[in-house]
Design an enzyme around this catalytic site. Structure first.
Site, PDB file in Angstrom:
ATOM      1  N   SER A 164     -32.493  20.386 -34.954  1.00 45.30           N
ATOM      2  CA  SER A 164     -31.640  21.277 -34.157  1.00 45.30           C
ATOM      3  C   SER A 164     -31.099  22.459 -34.961  1.00 45.30           C
ATOM      4  O   SER A 164     -30.693  23.463 -34.372  1.00 45.30           O
ATOM      5  CB  SER A 164     -30.478  20.479 -33.561  1.00 45.30           C
ATOM      6  OG  SER A 164     -29.750  19.811 -34.578  1.00 45.30           O
ATOM      7  N   ASP A 406     -18.338  19.444 -34.935  1.00 42.96           N
ATOM      8  CA  ASP A 406     -19.677  19.849 -35.366  1.00 42.96           C
ATOM      9  C   ASP A 406     -19.542  20.753 -36.591  1.00 42.96           C
ATOM     10  O   ASP A 406     -19.203  21.935 -36.470  1.00 42.96           O
ATOM     11  CB  ASP A 406     -20.403  20.588 -34.238  1.00 42.96           C
ATOM     12  CG  ASP A 406     -21.823  20.988 -34.630  1.00 42.96           C
ATOM     13  OD1 ASP A 406     -22.219  20.740 -35.787  1.00 42.96           O
ATOM     14  OD2 ASP A 406     -22.535  21.558 -33.778  1.00 42.96           O
ATOM     15  N   HIS A 409     -24.031  22.554 -37.382  1.00 42.43           N
ATOM     16  CA  HIS A 409     -24.618  23.742 -36.778  1.00 42.43           C
ATOM     17  C   HIS A 409     -23.689  24.947 -36.999  1.00 42.43           C
ATOM     18  O   HIS A 409     -22.601  24.809 -37.560  1.00 42.43           O
ATOM     19  CB  HIS A 409     -24.873  23.504 -35.291  1.00 42.43           C
ATOM     20  CG  HIS A 409     -25.777  22.333 -35.047  1.00 42.43           C
ATOM     21  ND1 HIS A 409     -25.304  21.073 -34.719  1.00 42.43           N
ATOM     22  CD2 HIS A 409     -27.124  22.224 -35.091  1.00 42.43           C
ATOM     23  CE1 HIS A 409     -26.316  20.243 -34.581  1.00 42.43           C
ATOM     24  NE2 HIS A 409     -27.435  20.908 -34.795  1.00 42.43           N
TER      25      HIS A 409
END
Length: 433
Positions: A164, A406, A409
């Site tokens: 990702s 998170d 990312h």
């Protein structure tokens, strides 16, 4: 009759000639020889007048034809030297410097930002983390030019291959290129992991090919439930991406974050060790060994691909996470609002070990290079170690993982856009060879 410009000169001269003739006495008789001499003289005078009329704008122009002087030659040499410095300087060694201009797109101007990276939409108020740019030592890294990028890749296909975070870079590139042309979404699989976008004006295709490990990884099932434990075949490529590469012109491959879990490692169908398995009867071979083996297998497969022609493969180095005060599942967070100074980060930790392994494996495949394939390294590790301020943290659509931050990312827009500045810089150099 026009009253300005070259056309007005002729009637004015005719009028003057008439006035002069009016005051002159009648001409004396002349011989034929004298007539011929006068006729030749008149023609010469007329030619000189016409030449003056048409050449005078050049001599009196504000932008005359430039004569190159010795100073101009020196200046030209200086520009060539500057260009050479840009082409030879190390784009990956540098520092983050303030940039009041900020990013070239916003959360609202780019329509393809997913909610998982749309930090402003989900409550992030500070903007300071957007006002920094990467400054390589010895040269400048120009701001991303979508038209220039699309011109280089015209008629080509570029794929981001990996997890990702690889997709995160694709999403950044999509926003940057959308300033030049809005692409067409031509493919999305049911799990939204394989995507294809098309830029019709440039006949350019942008692809993301999902792969957790780059090699074959099979998750173990316990009592009908996925366990989070994987059997990793370090010598077998993941065919979901490998079968697509004969149609690819540029491949950016990466991996890393899925390795931080229990893995059982296989080679030639035999168990050779593990990572994080806590099994006293199995040797823990460590992350470094695993990391090296999967990139060696991936690059070996690309190098041996008979239908891959002049494929250009770039390995994007490990992208660091920045969990503080805990790990991802123990309350770890990342709420900084400005970069960390170089003196504050550990540039010799595990992240840099991963980077070195990737660089070494690229150098290894270069020695064994087959055909006209080309290889390079897109180094981001050192630069991103300083950007703990660039993650979504709690500012993302985390309805399925409520309470988790998170810190892996990157926000869009954000420091990850620099990866594509570097990518464009590398493609410019590659295309000039």
């Amino acid at each position: 009759m026009k009253s300005n410009g070259c056309l007005s000169i002729f009637p004015t001269q005719m009028a003057i000639t008439k006035r002069i003739k009016f005051f002159l006495p009648p001409p004396l008789p002349i011989s034929n020889k004298e007539k011929n001499i006068r006729r030749v003289g008149f023609l010469l005078l007329l030619s000189l007048s016409v030449a003056f009329i048409f050449l005078s704008p050049i001599f009196h122009s504000q932008n005359p034809i430039k004569i190159t002087t010795k100073h101009d030659f020196n200046q030209s040499n200086h520009l060539s030297t500057h260009q050479m410095e840009e082409e030879t300087c190390d784009l990956f060694m540098g520092r983050w410097v303030p940039d009041p201009n900020g990013p070239s797109y916003t959360n609202w101007s780019c329509l393809t930002i997913p909610d998982s990276k749309n930090c402003a939409k989900f409550g992030r108020k500070d903007k300071g983390f957007l006002n920094w740019r990467w400054k390589p030592n010895g040269c400048d890294l120009p701001m991303f030019e979508p038209k220039s990028f699309l011109s280089i890749v015209r008629g080509k296909k570029l794929a981001f291959i990996g997890d990702s975070v690889a997709r995160n870079q694709m999403e950044s590139l999509l926003c940057l290129l959308s300033q030049e042309e809005i692409p067409t979404n031509i493919y999305k699989d049911t799990e939204d992991r394989f995507r294809t976008w098309y830029f019709p004006s440039y006949n350019f295709t942008l692809v993301v090919l999902w792969s957790k490990f780059l090699v074959l990884g099979i998750e173990r099932v316990t009592n009908g439930t996925l366990s989070g434990v994987f059997d990793l075949h370090t010598d077998k490529i993941d065919v979901k991406w490998s079968e697509k590469i004969p149609d690819i012109d540029y491949a950016v491959i990466s991996a890393g974050h899925w390795f931080f879990r229990p893995l059982y490692l296989y080679e030639s169908e035999k168990l050779i060790g593990c990572v994080f398995c806590n099994d006293p009867n199995i040797t823990d071979l460590g992350l470094g060994f695993t990391f090296r083996m999967i990139f060696r297998t991936a690059l070996k497969h690309i190098n041996g691909c008979k239908g891959c022609g002049g494929l250009v493969t770039l390995v994007r180095t490990y992208s660091p996470a920045h969990f503080e005060h805990g790990s991802w599942n123990t309350g770890g967070r990342c709420n900084r609002t400005s970069p960390i100074s170089e003196s504050e980060v550990n540039l010799k930790g595990g992240e840099d070990d991963f980077r070195k392994i990737q660089v070494e494996e690229v150098e290894r495949v270069k020695i064994r290079k087959k055909g006209n394939k080309r290889y390079g390294v897109l180094e981001v590790t050192k630069a991103m170690l300083m950007r703990a301020d660039g993650h979504p943290g709690c500012h993302w659509d985390n309805q399925w993982m409520e309470g988790y931050n998170d810190c892996v990312h990157w926000c869009l827009p954000g420091p990850i856009d620099m990866w594509n500045d570097l990518l464009l810089g590398m493609l410019k150099r590659e295309s000039s060879l």
